[in-house]
Design an enzyme around this catalytic site. Structure first.
Site, PDB file in Angstrom:
ATOM      1  N   VAL A  46      -1.060   5.907  -2.349  1.00 16.12           N
ATOM      2  CA  VAL A  46      -1.890   5.176  -3.314  1.00 16.12           C
ATOM      3  C   VAL A  46      -1.765   3.671  -3.066  1.00 16.12           C
ATOM      4  O   VAL A  46      -2.734   2.930  -3.197  1.00 16.12           O
ATOM      5  CB  VAL A  46      -1.496   5.533  -4.769  1.00 16.12           C
ATOM      6  N   CYS A  47      -0.581   3.224  -2.684  1.00 19.86           N
ATOM      7  CA  CYS A  47      -0.303   1.788  -2.541  1.00 19.86           C
ATOM      8  C   CYS A  47      -1.291   1.055  -1.620  1.00 19.86           C
ATOM      9  O   CYS A  47      -1.805   0.002  -2.006  1.00 19.86           O
ATOM     10  CB  CYS A  47       1.128   1.577  -2.071  1.00 19.86           C
ATOM     11  N   PRO A  48      -1.598   1.572  -0.424  1.00 21.40           N
ATOM     12  CA  PRO A  48      -2.519   0.823   0.418  1.00 21.40           C
ATOM     13  C   PRO A  48      -3.923   0.733  -0.174  1.00 21.40           C
ATOM     14  O   PRO A  48      -4.622  -0.261   0.045  1.00 21.40           O
ATOM     15  CB  PRO A  48      -2.513   1.571   1.752  1.00 21.40           C
ATOM     16  N   LEU A  51      -3.625  -2.223  -2.678  1.00 19.19           N
ATOM     17  CA  LEU A  51      -3.471  -3.523  -2.036  1.00 19.19           C
ATOM     18  C   LEU A  51      -4.737  -3.932  -1.288  1.00 19.19           C
ATOM     19  O   LEU A  51      -5.081  -5.112  -1.248  1.00 19.19           O
ATOM     20  CB  LEU A  51      -2.255  -3.523  -1.114  1.00 19.19           C
TER      21      LEU A  51
END
Length: 187
Positions: A46-48, A51
């Site tokens: 999920v993080c990329p 960001l």
């Protein structure tokens, strides 16, 4: 206890930004609006997406004289490696703060102690270093950068217009409210 209207605590960490390493401290972020976006870890799922979404709107945050800081408990070296290998993270031009000692995650109360990872926490900080908005939720739920941008605009508006408040769904240029006895029961 809520962190709203509290001052950010002292910290000194290393950042990766635009191919360079630098030091970021609680003192160096003062003087302009800041957004701290905590995420669990580099090289995750999920993080990329989050960001990258922030990277797409970064120019809009800059127009508001607001710096975005992505923070995880990884090192600044890990951030560079991720930046070099991920198409989504290659778009990131804002500072990525390494927090391997977990000082920031503890200071902002998003550290998952038993995992050594941060929750997804978002904090809007004014130029004086006071937390004006925050959102913390489960790590499986991704955030939306345009809603964060709306919150920054609202926080900046009410800072510049004492006595006014921004109602739900407020967008820049829309009407605000002036709380008063005459308004009670009329909304």
């Amino acid at each position: 206890m809520s962190l709203i209207n509290t001052k950010i605590k002292p910290f000194k960490v290393q950042a990766f930004q635009n191919g360079k390493f630098s030091e970021v401290t609680d003192e160096s972020v003062k003087g302009k609006w800041s957004v701290f976006v905590f995420y669990p870890a580099d090289f995750t799922f999920v993080c990329p997406t989050e960001l990258e979404d922030l990277a797409d709107l970064y120019p809009e945050f800059q127009k508001l004289d607001t710096e975005v800081y992505a923070v995880s408990c990884d090192t600044h070296f890990s951030h560079k490696a991720w930046h070099d290998t991920s198409a989504a993270i290659k778009k990131v031009q804002y500072p990525m703060l390494g927090d391997p000692t977990q000082v920031l995650a503890r200071n902002f109360e998003v550290l998952i102690e038993e995992e050594g990872l941060a929750l997804r926490g978002t904090f809007v900080v004014n130029p004086e270093g006071e937390i004006k908005a925050m959102e913390v939720h489960d790590n499986g739920i991704g955030r939306k950068a345009d809603e964060l941008l709306r919150k920054v605009r609202a926080a900046q508006y009410i800072a510049a217009h004492p006595g006014e408040v921004c109602p739900a769904k407020w967008e820049e240029g829309a009407e605000t409210l002036k709380p008063s006895l005459d308004l009670v029961g009329k909304i």
